[in-house]
Design a protein around this motif. Structure first.
Motif, PDB file in Angstrom:
ATOM      1  N   ALA A  88      20.366  81.435   3.159  1.00  0.00           N
ATOM      2  CA  ALA A  88      21.043  81.011   1.914  1.00  0.00           C
ATOM      3  C   ALA A  88      20.993  79.776   1.495  1.00  0.00           C
ATOM      4  O   ALA A  88      20.890  78.793   2.479  1.00  0.00           O
ATOM      5  CB  ALA A  88      22.577  81.557   1.969  1.00  0.00           C
ATOM      6  N   PRO A  89      20.861  79.217   0.427  1.00  0.00           N
ATOM      7  CA  PRO A  89      20.969  77.848  -0.074  1.00  0.00           C
ATOM      8  C   PRO A  89      22.108  77.042   0.619  1.00  0.00           C
ATOM      9  O   PRO A  89      23.097  77.666   0.938  1.00  0.00           O
ATOM     10  CB  PRO A  89      20.702  77.647  -1.512  1.00  0.00           C
ATOM     11  CG  PRO A  89      21.336  78.980  -1.799  1.00  0.00           C
ATOM     12  CD  PRO A  89      21.006  80.096  -0.679  1.00  0.00           C
ATOM     13  N   LEU A  90      22.135  75.643   0.533  1.00  0.00           N
ATOM     14  CA  LEU A  90      23.358  75.024   1.074  1.00  0.00           C
ATOM     15  C   LEU A  90      24.200  75.308   0.051  1.00  0.00           C
ATOM     16  O   LEU A  90      24.155  75.436  -0.950  1.00  0.00           O
ATOM     17  CB  LEU A  90      22.964  73.493   1.196  1.00  0.00           C
ATOM     18  CG  LEU A  90      21.960  73.118   2.072  1.00  0.00           C
ATOM     19  CD1 LEU A  90      21.672  71.572   2.154  1.00  0.00           C
ATOM     20  CD2 LEU A  90      22.625  73.305   3.697  1.00  0.00           C
ATOM     21  N   SER A  91      25.659  74.916   0.535  1.00  0.00           N
ATOM     22  CA  SER A  91      26.718  75.148  -0.153  1.00  0.00           C
ATOM     23  C   SER A  91      26.704  74.072  -1.298  1.00  0.00           C
ATOM     24  O   SER A  91      26.033  72.989  -0.822  1.00  0.00           O
ATOM     25  CB  SER A  91      27.889  74.903   0.468  1.00  0.00           C
ATOM     26  OG  SER A  91      28.071  73.758   0.894  1.00  0.00           O
ATOM     27  N   PRO A  92      27.248  73.939  -2.482  1.00  0.00           N
ATOM     28  CA  PRO A  92      27.196  73.036  -3.317  1.00  0.00           C
ATOM     29  C   PRO A  92      27.735  71.648  -2.825  1.00  0.00           C
ATOM     30  O   PRO A  92      26.992  70.580  -3.325  1.00  0.00           O
ATOM     31  CB  PRO A  92      27.912  73.488  -4.725  1.00  0.00           C
ATOM     32  CG  PRO A  92      28.049  74.941  -4.346  1.00  0.00           C
ATOM     33  CD  PRO A  92      27.818  75.290  -3.163  1.00  0.00           C
ATOM     34  N   LEU A  93      28.742  71.545  -2.084  1.00  0.00           N
ATOM     35  CA  LEU A  93      29.484  70.570  -1.697  1.00  0.00           C
ATOM     36  C   LEU A  93      28.294  69.816  -0.430  1.00  0.00           C
ATOM     37  O   LEU A  93      28.120  68.538  -0.529  1.00  0.00           O
ATOM     38  CB  LEU A  93      30.872  70.852  -0.928  1.00  0.00           C
ATOM     39  CG  LEU A  93      31.272  69.632  -0.330  1.00  0.00           C
ATOM     40  CD1 LEU A  93      31.649  68.566  -1.402  1.00  0.00           C
ATOM     41  CD2 LEU A  93      32.317  69.960   0.563  1.00  0.00           C
ATOM     42  N   LEU A  94      27.675  70.671   0.324  1.00  0.00           N
ATOM     43  CA  LEU A  94      26.850  70.207   1.359  1.00  0.00           C
ATOM     44  C   LEU A  94      25.548  69.693   0.541  1.00  0.00           C
ATOM     45  O   LEU A  94      24.814  68.605   0.992  1.00  0.00           O
ATOM     46  CB  LEU A  94      26.528  70.997   2.252  1.00  0.00           C
ATOM     47  CG  LEU A  94      25.690  70.770   3.605  1.00  0.00           C
ATOM     48  CD1 LEU A  94      26.459  69.530   4.312  1.00  0.00           C
ATOM     49  CD2 LEU A  94      25.755  71.901   4.638  1.00  0.00           C
ATOM     50  N   SER A  95      25.093  70.396  -0.334  1.00  0.00           N
ATOM     51  CA  SER A  95      23.729  69.901  -1.093  1.00  0.00           C
ATOM     52  C   SER A  95      24.044  68.617  -2.061  1.00  0.00           C
ATOM     53  O   SER A  95      23.133  67.735  -2.076  1.00  0.00           O
ATOM     54  CB  SER A  95      23.565  71.085  -2.064  1.00  0.00           C
ATOM     55  OG  SER A  95      22.279  70.648  -2.793  1.00  0.00           O
ATOM     56  N   ALA A  96      25.191  68.621  -2.444  1.00  0.00           N
ATOM     57  CA  ALA A  96      25.569  67.335  -3.014  1.00  0.00           C
ATOM     58  C   ALA A  96      25.609  65.943  -2.421  1.00  0.00           C
ATOM     59  O   ALA A  96      25.207  64.987  -2.350  1.00  0.00           O
ATOM     60  CB  ALA A  96      26.788  67.354  -3.969  1.00  0.00           C
ATOM     61  N   THR A  97      26.312  66.241  -1.128  1.00  0.00           N
ATOM     62  CA  THR A  97      26.332  65.394   0.005  1.00  0.00           C
ATOM     63  C   THR A  97      24.995  64.895   0.631  1.00  0.00           C
ATOM     64  O   THR A  97      24.727  63.705   0.438  1.00  0.00           O
ATOM     65  CB  THR A  97      27.430  65.706   1.117  1.00  0.00           C
ATOM     66  OG1 THR A  97      28.534  66.322   0.577  1.00  0.00           O
ATOM     67  CG2 THR A  97      27.259  64.637   2.332  1.00  0.00           C
ATOM     68  N   ALA A  98      24.081  65.796   0.752  1.00  0.00           N
ATOM     69  CA  ALA A  98      22.907  65.742   1.118  1.00  0.00           C
ATOM     70  C   ALA A  98      22.131  64.720   0.193  1.00  0.00           C
ATOM     71  O   ALA A  98      21.474  63.926   0.532  1.00  0.00           O
ATOM     72  CB  ALA A  98      22.187  66.762   1.711  1.00  0.00           C
ATOM     73  N   GLY A  99      22.305  65.218  -1.106  1.00  0.00           N
ATOM     74  CA  GLY A  99      21.593  64.393  -2.227  1.00  0.00           C
ATOM     75  C   GLY A  99      21.896  63.144  -2.381  1.00  0.00           C
ATOM     76  O   GLY A  99      21.253  62.182  -2.419  1.00  0.00           O
ATOM     77  N   ARG A 100      23.236  62.961  -2.050  1.00  0.00           N
ATOM     78  CA  ARG A 100      23.782  61.311  -1.937  1.00  0.00           C
ATOM     79  C   ARG A 100      23.071  60.590  -0.814  1.00  0.00           C
ATOM     80  O   ARG A 100      23.029  59.598  -0.775  1.00  0.00           O
ATOM     81  CB  ARG A 100      25.425  61.395  -2.238  1.00  0.00           C
ATOM     82  CG  ARG A 100      25.905  61.711  -3.474  1.00  0.00           C
ATOM     83  CD  ARG A 100      27.167  61.254  -3.672  1.00  0.00           C
ATOM     84  NE  ARG A 100      28.141  61.614  -2.590  1.00  0.00           N
ATOM     85  CZ  ARG A 100      28.975  62.903  -2.789  1.00  0.00           C
ATOM     86  NH1 ARG A 100      28.999  63.687  -3.347  1.00  0.00           N
ATOM     87  NH2 ARG A 100      29.558  63.223  -1.339  1.00  0.00           N
ATOM     88  N   LEU A 101      23.227  61.353   0.323  1.00  0.00           N
ATOM     89  CA  LEU A 101      22.833  60.512   1.320  1.00  0.00           C
ATOM     90  C   LEU A 101      21.473  60.207   1.378  1.00  0.00           C
ATOM     91  O   LEU A 101      20.957  58.991   1.819  1.00  0.00           O
ATOM     92  CB  LEU A 101      23.028  61.472   2.837  1.00  0.00           C
ATOM     93  CG  LEU A 101      24.507  61.539   3.264  1.00  0.00           C
ATOM     94  CD1 LEU A 101      24.634  62.486   4.134  1.00  0.00           C
ATOM     95  CD2 LEU A 101      24.895  59.990   3.716  1.00  0.00           C
ATOM     96  N   PHE A 102      20.595  61.092   0.931  1.00  0.00           N
ATOM     97  CA  PHE A 102      18.918  60.675   1.007  1.00  0.00           C
ATOM     98  C   PHE A 102      18.375  60.599  -0.365  1.00  0.00           C
ATOM     99  O   PHE A 102      17.197  60.803  -0.293  1.00  0.00           O
ATOM    100  CB  PHE A 102      18.354  62.050   1.545  1.00  0.00           C
ATOM    101  CG  PHE A 102      19.098  62.400   3.164  1.00  0.00           C
ATOM    102  CD1 PHE A 102      18.881  61.656   3.875  1.00  0.00           C
ATOM    103  CD2 PHE A 102      19.764  63.630   3.204  1.00  0.00           C
ATOM    104  CE1 PHE A 102      19.064  61.838   5.482  1.00  0.00           C
ATOM    105  CE2 PHE A 102      20.239  63.796   4.510  1.00  0.00           C
ATOM    106  CZ  PHE A 102      20.098  62.760   5.598  1.00  0.00           C
TER     107      PHE A 102
END
Length: 106
Positions: A88-102
């Motif tokens: 399954a893809p990352l949860s929206p919160l985790l995906s957004a957090t990863a997007g902001r981090l990287f």
């Protein structure tokens, strides 16, 4: 006048010896002053060298810590990318957090 010549020669020799001894003492005094100045310069240079060595040690520790942090970020990024490729893809919160981090945007 020739009768006084041996006495004059003796006086001239004694004056030369006195002048040579006085010159040697002056040279010795000058050399002692030069030695003291050189020792003071050496002490200053050694203190500067110790300070530079301490600064280099601190800088190396900082660089080592930064390299450790960089390795941790690479490991975290790799883990997140591995998690995203699973069932399954990352949860929206985790995906957004990863997007902001990287993100590469400023």
């Amino acid at each position: 006048m020739l009768r006084n010549l041996p006495g004059l020669a003796l006086v001239a020799m004694l004056a030369g010896v006195v002048w040579t001894v006085a010159s040697a003492f002056q040279d010795r005094s000058r050399l002692r002053a030069d030695l003291a100045a050189t020792q003071a310069d050496l002490a200053t240079a050694q203190a500067s060298l110790q300070q530079a060595a301490e600064t280099a040690r601190i800088h190396r520790a900082h660089l080592d810590r930064a390299a450790d942090e960089a390795r941790a970020w690479v490991a975290l990024s790799h883990d997140l990318q591995q998690m995203e490729g699973r069932d399954a893809p990352l949860s929206p919160l985790l995906s957004a957090t990863a997007g902001r981090l990287f993100s590469t945007r400023p």
